[in-house]
Design a protein around this motif. Structure first.
Motif, PDB file in Angstrom:
ATOM      1  N   TYR A  49       0.847  -1.189   0.000  1.00  0.00           N
ATOM      2  CA  TYR A  49       0.000   0.000   0.000  1.00  0.00           C
ATOM      3  C   TYR A  49       0.882   1.238   0.000  1.00  0.00           C
ATOM      4  O   TYR A  49       1.949   1.260   0.610  1.00  0.00           O
ATOM      5  CB  TYR A  49      -0.904   0.039   1.238  1.00  0.00           C
ATOM      6  CG  TYR A  49      -1.907  -1.085   1.308  1.00  0.00           C
ATOM      7  CD1 TYR A  49      -3.193  -0.919   0.809  1.00  0.00           C
ATOM      8  CD2 TYR A  49      -1.564  -2.318   1.849  1.00  0.00           C
ATOM      9  CE1 TYR A  49      -4.113  -1.944   0.862  1.00  0.00           C
ATOM     10  CE2 TYR A  49      -2.474  -3.352   1.903  1.00  0.00           C
ATOM     11  CZ  TYR A  49      -3.748  -3.164   1.408  1.00  0.00           C
ATOM     12  OH  TYR A  49      -4.655  -4.190   1.455  1.00  0.00           O
ATOM     13  N   ASP A  50       0.422   2.268  -0.686  1.00  0.00           N
ATOM     14  CA  ASP A  50       1.075   3.573  -0.647  1.00  0.00           C
ATOM     15  C   ASP A  50       0.295   4.480   0.301  1.00  0.00           C
ATOM     16  O   ASP A  50      -0.939   4.482   0.302  1.00  0.00           O
ATOM     17  CB  ASP A  50       1.134   4.208  -2.037  1.00  0.00           C
ATOM     18  CG  ASP A  50       2.161   3.533  -2.933  1.00  0.00           C
ATOM     19  OD1 ASP A  50       3.105   2.932  -2.389  1.00  0.00           O
ATOM     20  OD2 ASP A  50       2.022   3.604  -4.162  1.00  0.00           O
ATOM     21  N   LYS A 229     -13.518   3.245   5.001  1.00  0.00           N
ATOM     22  CA  LYS A 229     -13.021   2.430   3.897  1.00  0.00           C
ATOM     23  C   LYS A 229     -14.024   2.433   2.750  1.00  0.00           C
ATOM     24  O   LYS A 229     -15.097   3.032   2.838  1.00  0.00           O
ATOM     25  CB  LYS A 229     -12.770   0.997   4.377  1.00  0.00           C
ATOM     26  CG  LYS A 229     -14.017   0.300   4.894  1.00  0.00           C
ATOM     27  CD  LYS A 229     -13.709  -1.113   5.359  1.00  0.00           C
ATOM     28  CE  LYS A 229     -14.966  -1.827   5.850  1.00  0.00           C
ATOM     29  NZ  LYS A 229     -14.683  -3.221   6.246  1.00  0.00           N
ATOM     30  N   ALA A 230     -13.642   1.754   1.679  1.00  0.00           N
ATOM     31  CA  ALA A 230     -14.505   1.551   0.517  1.00  0.00           C
ATOM     32  C   ALA A 230     -15.059   2.878  -0.001  1.00  0.00           C
ATOM     33  O   ALA A 230     -14.316   3.838  -0.176  1.00  0.00           O
ATOM     34  CB  ALA A 230     -15.622   0.561   0.865  1.00  0.00           C
ATOM     35  N   VAL A 350      -8.321   4.079  -3.453  1.00  0.00           N
ATOM     36  CA  VAL A 350      -8.193   4.266  -2.015  1.00  0.00           C
ATOM     37  C   VAL A 350      -8.844   3.086  -1.285  1.00  0.00           C
ATOM     38  O   VAL A 350      -9.928   2.643  -1.630  1.00  0.00           O
ATOM     39  CB  VAL A 350      -8.817   5.606  -1.569  1.00  0.00           C
ATOM     40  CG1 VAL A 350     -10.308   5.654  -1.871  1.00  0.00           C
ATOM     41  CG2 VAL A 350      -8.557   5.842  -0.088  1.00  0.00           C
ATOM     42  N   GLU A 351      -8.130   2.559  -0.293  1.00  0.00           N
ATOM     43  CA  GLU A 351      -8.622   1.453   0.510  1.00  0.00           C
ATOM     44  C   GLU A 351      -9.125   1.931   1.865  1.00  0.00           C
ATOM     45  O   GLU A 351     -10.153   1.494   2.346  1.00  0.00           O
ATOM     46  CB  GLU A 351      -7.507   0.420   0.713  1.00  0.00           C
ATOM     47  CG  GLU A 351      -7.077  -0.275  -0.555  1.00  0.00           C
ATOM     48  CD  GLU A 351      -7.987  -1.446  -0.903  1.00  0.00           C
ATOM     49  OE1 GLU A 351      -8.291  -2.253  -0.009  1.00  0.00           O
ATOM     50  OE2 GLU A 351      -8.399  -1.541  -2.071  1.00  0.00           O
ATOM     51  N   VAL A 363      -4.175   8.765   3.768  1.00  0.00           N
ATOM     52  CA  VAL A 363      -4.892   8.128   2.671  1.00  0.00           C
ATOM     53  C   VAL A 363      -4.065   6.936   2.200  1.00  0.00           C
ATOM     54  O   VAL A 363      -2.911   7.096   1.795  1.00  0.00           O
ATOM     55  CB  VAL A 363      -5.119   9.113   1.512  1.00  0.00           C
ATOM     56  CG1 VAL A 363      -5.841   8.435   0.354  1.00  0.00           C
ATOM     57  CG2 VAL A 363      -5.918  10.319   2.002  1.00  0.00           C
ATOM     58  N   VAL A 364      -4.645   5.740   2.265  1.00  0.00           N
ATOM     59  CA  VAL A 364      -3.930   4.506   1.940  1.00  0.00           C
ATOM     60  C   VAL A 364      -4.514   3.915   0.667  1.00  0.00           C
ATOM     61  O   VAL A 364      -5.698   3.591   0.610  1.00  0.00           O
ATOM     62  CB  VAL A 364      -4.020   3.497   3.099  1.00  0.00           C
ATOM     63  CG1 VAL A 364      -3.239   2.235   2.772  1.00  0.00           C
ATOM     64  CG2 VAL A 364      -3.491   4.121   4.382  1.00  0.00           C
TER      65      VAL A 364
END
Length: 526
Positions: A49-50, A229-230, A350-351, A363-364
Motif C-alpha cells: 500500500y502507498d 473504507k470503501a 483508495v482502501e 490516505v492509503v
C-alpha cells in the motif's frame, strides 16, 4: 468563502501530527513458504500500500466554488444514472457498508413494547415500539415532533419524504440528526429538487438517498481516531480535493455539535436551531459538493466513477488542490494532467482513510501489482510512506518500521526479547481500568465531556492507558534494558534492537512511523 473554518480543540491534549494506516488482522495472516518438498509452490504475493499523509494548513482553506447553475446541470446528468435497491436508508447503508449492528451502541431495547435510545449512558428517548394494542400509547412530545415532520414533508414530496418513520412511528436519534442535516442543507436540496423537476425519476427518493448517505458518512467520524473504507474513503478523497482538509475538519466538528443537539432535541424548534447552526459551517458550495460526490459514487463500477468524477464542476481545480495537499505541487495555481490523474487514481484505488483530531489525514491506496514476498520473511503487508520509510507486518504478527536504506533482510530472524516485551505490554494493558486515572487525568476527561467533545475524552483516556502500560513495563524490566524519555522507548543493550510501545490504533501507528521516519524499530502494540 462559503465554508467557515473551525479548528479542533484537541491541542489541549497535545500535538497530533500524523496519520497512516495499518490493516486489520485478516490482512496479516501467515504466508505459505516453499519447502524442499514443495519446489513448485510460490509464496503468496505481498500486499503493498502507498500512504499519503496530509496536514491541515498546507493550502488555502477556501473550497472550490460550485455555482447553483453548474450544480443543477451536473445533478441532472448524475441523477439519470443513479440506481438503488430498497429504501433510501437501506441503500445508503449498503453503499457505505454500514451494518445495522453499528447502531447497537446507541440503542437499548427494553422489555415489552417500549424502546429506549441513548448514548454514553444517557437516555435521549423512550417511546413505544408501535401504536397497536387495546390502549395505544402516544407520547405527546414525540407525537408533536412527528406531526411537524409530516407537515414539513408536504412541500417536499409528501408522506414520509426522508424515510424517517420506517423503523417506527416516532423519530429516534438517527432520525432526528438526519432531519436536522436536511434542514441545514435545505437551500441546496431545494436546488436539487428544482433541477430534477422535469426528469422521469423518483425525486423524493433521490433527495432522501443523498441526505441519508451524508448523515451516515458523517457519523463515521464521530469517534476519537476514525477510519473509513470503501466508498466512504472515496467520498473523503473527493471532499478533501474540492473543499480542502481544513474545511472538512470544520464540517466534521460542526457535525458532532449537530448530532449532540439533535439527540437532545424534543421539539422542531430545537432541531431547526441545530440545523441552522450547522448551515453556517456548511455553506452552499460545500453542500453542493456533498450532493455531487454522493451522486458520482452511487451504484457504479470503478471505470464509470472515474468518468463521472472528471465531469464534475471544478474538477481541474480540485485536482490541483489534491496534489498540493499531498505535497506534489509547490503552488496552488499549478494545474497539470498528472495532478488530475492523481485525484482520479485516489478515488479509484483508495482502501482506507484514517484520521486524528488536529488536522492530519492518512490516505492509503492499494498499489496495483504489489509484488511477491520473494525469498524473504513471508511479509504479509507493506505500507510505503512518501518519505521512503516503510511499515512491514510479518506473517508471524510482528510489526517493524524500516527507514529508507533498510530492507526486509535487516529484520532479525528471531526476536526473543521483542516477543517477551510484547507479552509484557499485552499483560499490562489488560490490567488497565479507569480506576488507574490520576486526579488531573479525570478532571481533563470530565471537562471534555462537559463541553461535548466525546472524542477528546476518549483520546485522553487512551493516552492515560498508554502511560500506565509504559510504567508497568518499565518497572518490570528496569535494569535489563535502556528506557528512554525521548526517541525509541526501549533499547536492548546486547543486540542494539529498538522497540516502541504504542497503542495499536491506525492513527497512532502511523504517527510514530511519520515522526520516527529515520528509526529502525519493532512496534509493540496494545
Amino acid at each position: 468563502m462559503d465554508s467557515k473554518r473551525v479548528r479542533w480543540r484537541g491541542s489541549e491534549c497535545g500535538v497530533w501530527v500524523l496519520l497512516v494506516l495499518v490493516l486489520h488482522a485478516a490482512c496479516v495472516t501467515g504466508v505459505p513458504r516453499t519447502t524442499p518438498g514443495q519446489r513448485g509452490r510460490q509464496e503468496a504475493p505481498r500486499v503493498t500500500y502507498d500512504v499519503d499523509v496530509m496536514e491541515a494548513g498546507r493550502v488555502e482553506p477556501k473550497p472550490v466554488a460550485v455555482s447553483p447553475a453548474e450544480f443543477q446541470r451536473a445533478v441532472r446528468v448524475l441523477a439519470r444514472e443513479v440506481r438503488w435497491k430498497g429504501t433510501p436508508r437501506e441503500a445508503a447503508r449498503a453503499l457505505l457498508e454500514v451494518a445495522e449492528e453499528a447502531r447497537e451502541a446507541e440503542r437499548v431495547r427494553m422489555e415489552g413494547e417500549w424502546r429506549a435510545e441513548g448514548a454514553r449512558g444517557q437516555v435521549y428517548s423512550l417511546v413505544p415500539v408501535s401504536q397497536t394494542g387495546p390502549v395505544p400509547l402516544t407520547p405527546e412530545a414525540e407525537e408533536a415532533l412527528r406531526a411537524r415532520y409530516v407537515g414539513w414533508c408536504e412541500k417536499r414530496g409528501g408522506g414520509d419524504c426522508l424515510g424517517l418513520l420506517e423503523d417506527g412511528p416516532y423519530l429516534g436519534m438517527e432520525d432526528r440528526r438526519t432531519w436536522a442535516l436536511a434542514l441545514a442543507m435545505g437551500p441546496v436540496l431545494d436546488e436539487t429538487r428544482e433541477a430534477l423537476a422535469h426528469e422521469v425519476l423518483d425525486v423524493r427518493g433521490v433527495v432522501a438517498l443523498v441526505v441519508w448517505t451524508v448523515s451516515l458518512y458523517c457519523m463515521a467520524w464521530v469517534v476519537p481516531e476514525p477510519t473509513v473504507k470503501a466508498v466512504a474513503a472515496s467520498l473523503t478523497v473527493m471532499l478533501v480535493a474540492w473543499l480542502g482538509l481544513d474545511t472538512v475538519w470544520g464540517l466534521m466538528e460542526g457535525w458532532m455539535r449537530l448530532a449532540t443537539r439533535a439527540h437532545e432535541a424534543s421539539t422542531f424548534g430545537e432541531l431547526r436551531e441545530a440545523g441552522e447552526e450547522y448551515a453556517k459551517v456548511l455553506g452552499g458550495s460545500a453542500a453542493r459538493v456533498l450532493v455531487l460526490a454522493v451522486g458520482a459514487l452511487m451504484g457504479h463500477t470503478v471505470g464509470q466513477v472515474a468518468a463521472r468524477v472528471k465531469a464534475l464542476p471544478g474538477f481541474t481545480s480540485a485536482g490541483a488542490r489534491w496534489e498540493a495537499q499531498r505535497g506534489g505541487a509547490e503552488v496552488m495555481g499549478r494545474v497539470d494532467v498528472s495532478a488530475r490523474d492523481a485525484l482520479v487514481a485516489a478515488v479509484e484505488t483508495v482502501e482506507w482513510v484514517a484520521a486524528t483530531p488536529g488536522g492530519a489525514l492518512a490516505v492509503v491506496q492499494l498499489k496495483k501489482g504489489g509484488g511477491s514476498a520473494g525469498g524473504g520473511r513471508g511479509t504479509g503487508t507493506v505500507l510505503r510512506h512518501r518519505g521512503g520509510n516503510r511499515q512491514m507486518v510479518l506473517g508471524n504478527g510482528q510489526r517493524w518500521h524500516l527507514p529508507r536504506g533498510k530492507s526486509e533482510g535487516d529484520i532479525p530472524a528471531e526476536d526473543v526479547v521483542g516477543d517477551e516485551l510484547q507479552k509484557a505490554v499485552t499483560e499490562a494493558a489488560r490490567k488497565w481500568t479507569p480506576n488507574e486515572l490520576t486526579l488531573n487525568e479525570q478532571r481533563a476527561i470530565e471537562k471534555a465531556l462537559r463541553e461535548g467533545e466525546y472524542w477528546l475524552a476518549r483520546l485522553l483516556e487512551r493516552e492515560a492507558r498508554g502511560r500506565f502500560v509504559h510504567t508497568q513495563v518499565r518497572t518490570r524490566f528496569e535494569g535489563l534494558f535502556r528506557f528512554n524519555h525521548r526517541g525509541v522507548d526501549v533499547i536492548d543493550p546486547n543486540t542494539g534492537h529498538r522497540y516502541e510501545i504504542l497503542s495499536g490504533t491506525e492513527s497512532n501507528l502511523a504517527r510514530h512511523g511519520r515522526r520516527m521516519a529515520g528509526e529502525f524499530f519493532r512496534m509493540l502494540t496494545f
